[in-house]
Design a protein around this motif. Structure first.
Motif, PDB file in Angstrom:
ATOM      1  N   ASP A 210     -64.100  -2.274 -69.227  1.00  0.00           N
ATOM      2  CA  ASP A 210     -64.153  -3.642 -69.715  1.00  0.00           C
ATOM      3  C   ASP A 210     -63.945  -4.614 -68.570  1.00  0.00           C
ATOM      4  N   ILE A 211     -64.338  -5.870 -68.834  1.00  0.00           N
ATOM      5  CA  ILE A 211     -64.277  -6.934 -67.838  1.00  0.00           C
ATOM      6  C   ILE A 211     -63.923  -8.221 -68.552  1.00  0.00           C
ATOM      7  N   ILE A 212     -63.159  -9.100 -67.876  1.00  0.00           N
ATOM      8  CA  ILE A 212     -62.699 -10.322 -68.526  1.00  0.00           C
ATOM      9  C   ILE A 212     -62.460 -11.399 -67.476  1.00  0.00           C
ATOM     10  N   MET A 213     -62.651 -12.661 -67.859  1.00  0.00           N
ATOM     11  CA  MET A 213     -62.202 -13.786 -67.048  1.00  0.00           C
ATOM     12  C   MET A 213     -60.772 -14.097 -67.473  1.00  0.00           C
ATOM     13  N   TYR A 214     -59.838 -14.010 -66.542  1.00  0.00           N
ATOM     14  CA  TYR A 214     -58.427 -14.223 -66.846  1.00  0.00           C
ATOM     15  C   TYR A 214     -57.820 -15.078 -65.754  1.00  0.00           C
ATOM     16  N   ILE A 218     -61.951 -12.748 -62.132  1.00  0.00           N
ATOM     17  CA  ILE A 218     -62.587 -11.633 -62.828  1.00  0.00           C
ATOM     18  C   ILE A 218     -61.707 -10.398 -62.698  1.00  0.00           C
ATOM     19  N   TYR A 219     -61.340  -9.815 -63.849  1.00  0.00           N
ATOM     20  CA  TYR A 219     -60.536  -8.598 -63.887  1.00  0.00           C
ATOM     21  C   TYR A 219     -61.320  -7.497 -64.599  1.00  0.00           C
ATOM     22  N   VAL A 220     -61.146  -6.268 -64.137  1.00  0.00           N
ATOM     23  CA  VAL A 220     -61.795  -5.125 -64.763  1.00  0.00           C
ATOM     24  C   VAL A 220     -60.761  -4.027 -64.976  1.00  0.00           C
ATOM     25  N   THR A 221     -61.033  -3.182 -65.959  1.00  0.00           N
ATOM     26  CA  THR A 221     -60.194  -2.008 -66.159  1.00  0.00           C
ATOM     27  C   THR A 221     -61.066  -0.773 -66.181  1.00  0.00           C
ATOM     28  N   ASP A 222     -60.574   0.302 -65.588  1.00  0.00           N
ATOM     29  CA  ASP A 222     -61.306   1.553 -65.663  1.00  0.00           C
ATOM     30  C   ASP A 222     -60.761   2.382 -66.822  1.00  0.00           C
ATOM     31  N   ARG A 223     -61.269   3.582 -66.996  1.00  0.00           N
ATOM     32  CA  ARG A 223     -60.916   4.397 -68.155  1.00  0.00           C
ATOM     33  C   ARG A 223     -59.509   4.973 -68.076  1.00  0.00           C
ATOM     34  N   TRP A 224     -58.860   4.810 -66.931  1.00  0.00           N
ATOM     35  CA  TRP A 224     -57.470   5.256 -66.802  1.00  0.00           C
ATOM     36  C   TRP A 224     -56.499   4.096 -66.993  1.00  0.00           C
ATOM     37  N   GLY A 225     -57.038   2.918 -67.282  1.00  0.00           N
ATOM     38  CA  GLY A 225     -56.182   1.770 -67.543  1.00  0.00           C
ATOM     39  C   GLY A 225     -55.688   1.063 -66.307  1.00  0.00           C
ATOM     40  N   THR A 226     -56.293   1.293 -65.173  1.00  0.00           N
ATOM     41  CA  THR A 226     -55.937   0.572 -63.954  1.00  0.00           C
ATOM     42  C   THR A 226     -56.740  -0.718 -63.896  1.00  0.00           C
ATOM     43  N   ILE A 227     -56.050  -1.846 -63.830  1.00  0.00           N
ATOM     44  CA  ILE A 227     -56.716  -3.149 -63.790  1.00  0.00           C
ATOM     45  C   ILE A 227     -56.787  -3.627 -62.343  1.00  0.00           C
ATOM     46  N   SER A 228     -57.956  -4.109 -61.964  1.00  0.00           N
ATOM     47  CA  SER A 228     -58.166  -4.675 -60.633  1.00  0.00           C
ATOM     48  C   SER A 228     -58.808  -6.045 -60.785  1.00  0.00           C
ATOM     49  N   TRP A 229     -58.606  -6.906 -59.790  1.00  0.00           N
ATOM     50  CA  TRP A 229     -59.312  -8.184 -59.800  1.00  0.00           C
ATOM     51  C   TRP A 229     -60.298  -8.218 -58.643  1.00  0.00           C
ATOM     52  N   LEU A 230     -61.390  -8.941 -58.873  1.00  0.00           N
ATOM     53  CA  LEU A 230     -62.498  -8.946 -57.923  1.00  0.00           C
ATOM     54  C   LEU A 230     -62.397 -10.142 -57.001  1.00  0.00           C
ATOM     55  N   SER A 234     -65.360 -11.310 -50.746  1.00  0.00           N
ATOM     56  CA  SER A 234     -65.572 -10.043 -50.043  1.00  0.00           C
ATOM     57  C   SER A 234     -66.163  -8.949 -50.925  1.00  0.00           C
ATOM     58  N   LEU A 235     -66.220  -9.205 -52.234  1.00  0.00           N
ATOM     59  CA  LEU A 235     -66.658  -8.211 -53.227  1.00  0.00           C
ATOM     60  C   LEU A 235     -65.804  -6.951 -53.155  1.00  0.00           C
ATOM     61  N   LYS A 236     -64.524  -7.148 -52.905  1.00  0.00           N
ATOM     62  CA  LYS A 236     -63.578  -6.052 -52.903  1.00  0.00           C
ATOM     63  C   LYS A 236     -62.729  -6.099 -54.177  1.00  0.00           C
ATOM     64  N   LEU A 237     -62.482  -4.916 -54.742  1.00  0.00           N
ATOM     65  CA  LEU A 237     -61.607  -4.813 -55.899  1.00  0.00           C
ATOM     66  C   LEU A 237     -60.187  -4.549 -55.423  1.00  0.00           C
ATOM     67  N   LEU A 238     -59.249  -5.387 -55.860  1.00  0.00           N
ATOM     68  CA  LEU A 238     -57.861  -5.264 -55.461  1.00  0.00           C
ATOM     69  C   LEU A 238     -57.044  -4.832 -56.674  1.00  0.00           C
ATOM     70  N   GLN A 239     -56.339  -3.719 -56.537  1.00  0.00           N
ATOM     71  CA  GLN A 239     -55.587  -3.193 -57.668  1.00  0.00           C
ATOM     72  C   GLN A 239     -54.506  -4.170 -58.085  1.00  0.00           C
ATOM     73  N   PHE A 240     -54.460  -4.451 -59.397  1.00  0.00           N
ATOM     74  CA  PHE A 240     -53.544  -5.448 -59.946  1.00  0.00           C
ATOM     75  C   PHE A 240     -52.406  -4.809 -60.724  1.00  0.00           C
ATOM     76  N   THR A 241     -52.652  -3.643 -61.317  1.00  0.00           N
ATOM     77  CA  THR A 241     -51.636  -2.979 -62.137  1.00  0.00           C
ATOM     78  C   THR A 241     -51.589  -1.495 -61.802  1.00  0.00           C
ATOM     79  N   PRO A 242     -50.485  -0.842 -62.144  1.00  0.00           N
ATOM     80  CA  PRO A 242     -50.461   0.616 -62.055  1.00  0.00           C
ATOM     81  C   PRO A 242     -51.330   1.203 -63.159  1.00  0.00           C
ATOM     82  N   PRO A 243     -51.742   2.461 -63.045  1.00  0.00           N
ATOM     83  CA  PRO A 243     -52.523   3.082 -64.121  1.00  0.00           C
ATOM     84  C   PRO A 243     -51.738   3.079 -65.429  1.00  0.00           C
TER      85      PRO A 243
END
Length: 378
Positions: A210-214, A218-230, A234-243
């Motif tokens: 999933d992806i959301i404007m927060y 822009i924040y995304v989550t993968d299937r393990w529940g790790t949220i990163s912001w874009l 630089s188009l780099k994903l920076l980890q925002f939360t622990p899994p």
């Protein structure tokens, strides 16, 4: 004039355009312009430099295929009290009556859509007028969603799209617009206005849910529940939360009262692959949901909190976006519930007893969307 009241018409005329450009949505702009001739002349109905929808952009899977990015808006609509005028109405009034949730797609033609399933809703009768007089209603903009036009051979390939800024925003011009999407059940694509192709953001992870404007990012989550912001520059994903390490089949991102939540969706079973039309189709529509788990991000401590009660809040997991509303502001909504779609169409999950019932099984629910109340004709 009554003592203590301010005559706003005495403000210097040069201030009105500056005040008007602080408005963040189209309904507020309409209200502003409807007050008087001076206010109307100080602000055009839309930002001339903002995006115009449908916006033509390439399709993520093929640069040779052009697609239309379509914008839709969720509103709460309710009758204005007889004594109320547009200038005196307030979307934040705590005494607001209950309303109905509607979803309107304004381009290429105005259509009323079912807020969850995205199906087009038909007029209640052949003689119903196609005109809304907004002077008679209080209309509050809740959320915007974006979809890419689908093609028969690529149906369902794009799962989610976010876009910034919206067509009604005055805070940025179209040159500052960016789009981000999840496609092919997990790849992350990015595009700036004027780009000829989408850019694959992370070629090492194809499992984004999933992806959301927060909070403007822009924040995304993968299937393990790790949220990163874009990081857009630089188009780099920076980890925002622990899994999160939730064991559900799909993670949804929802903002509620300024907080970020993950809703973990658990499937009971999946239909065999040969029952799906092709592998691009959304799994949500071809699997049966058996449970949800809700987690709230504690940003101060960087930890996840297991949420057992949403209180008055309702989470809406629509086909193209997710958001939260207050149950007391709507007919047909009950607090501490999740409205969603799956193989059985629209259903309701109650966190109180972990029950799942069809949307139509609750006699109060159909008032929420359709048929419309007698004062609304579309």
């Amino acid at each position: 004039m009554e003592e203590g009241l301010v005559d706003w018409s005495d403000l210097p005329p040069e201030l009105w355009p500056k005040i008007g450009k602080c408005l963040r949505n189209r309904i507020d702009v309409l209200r502003f312009r409807s007050v008087c001739k001076l206010w109307r002349s100080s602000l055009p109905p839309t930002n001339p430099n903002s995006p115009s929808f449908p916006l033509q952009i390439p399709y993520p899977l093929s640069s040779s295929v052009s697609s239309n990015l379509i914008e839709a808006t969720f509103y709460r609509i309710e009758p204005s009290p007889p004594h109320e005028t547009p200038s005196s109405s307030s979307s934040s009034s705590s005494s607001s009556p209950k309303g109905w949730l509607i979803k309107v797609q304004s381009s290429p033609s105005m259509r009323l859509l079912h807020p969850l399933s995205n199906r087009q809703l038909m007029n209640p009768s052949p003689n119903s007028p196609n005109l809304w007089n907004l002077l008679n209603y209080r209309v509050i903009e809740l959320h915007k969603s974006y979809t890419l036009q689908k093609f028969s051979h690529l149906a369902g390939a794009v799962n989610k799209v976010v876009f910034f800024p919206s067509s009604s925003s005055w805070v940025a011009d179209i040159e500052d617009s960016v789009a981000c999407c999840i496609y092919l059940e997990g790849k992350l694509g990015f595009m700036k206005y004027g780009d000829e192709n989408w850019t694959l953001v992370d070629d090492k992870n194809s499992y984004y849910d999933d992806i959301i404007m927060y909070k403007g990012q822009i924040y995304v989550t993968d299937r393990w529940g790790t949220i990163s912001w874009l990081d857009i520059s630089s188009l780099k994903l920076l980890q925002f939360t622990p899994p999160l390490c939730g064991f559900g089949n799909k993670k949804h991102l929802v903002e509620s009262c300024g907080n970020l939540y993950v809703v973990d969706r658990y499937y009971e079973r999946e239909l065999p692959r040969n029952r799906r039309r092709n592998y691009h189709l959304h799994l949500d529509q071809y699997a049966v949901v058996e449970d949800f788990k809700v987690y709230k991000l504690d940003e101060d401590w960087g930890t996840w909190v297991d949420v057992k009660n949403l209180g008055d809040r309702v989470f809406v997991l629509a086909s193209d976006c997710s958001f939260s509303v207050s149950a007391k502001e709507f007919y047909g909504f009950k607090g501490n519930c999740i409205f969603f779609t799956d193989f059985f169409d629209v259903r309701v999950y109650n966190l109180n007893d972990q029950s799942i019932v069809p949307f139509e099984a609750d006699p109060s629910s159909p008032q929420l969307f359709w048929p419309p109340p007698p004062w609304l004709r579309v």
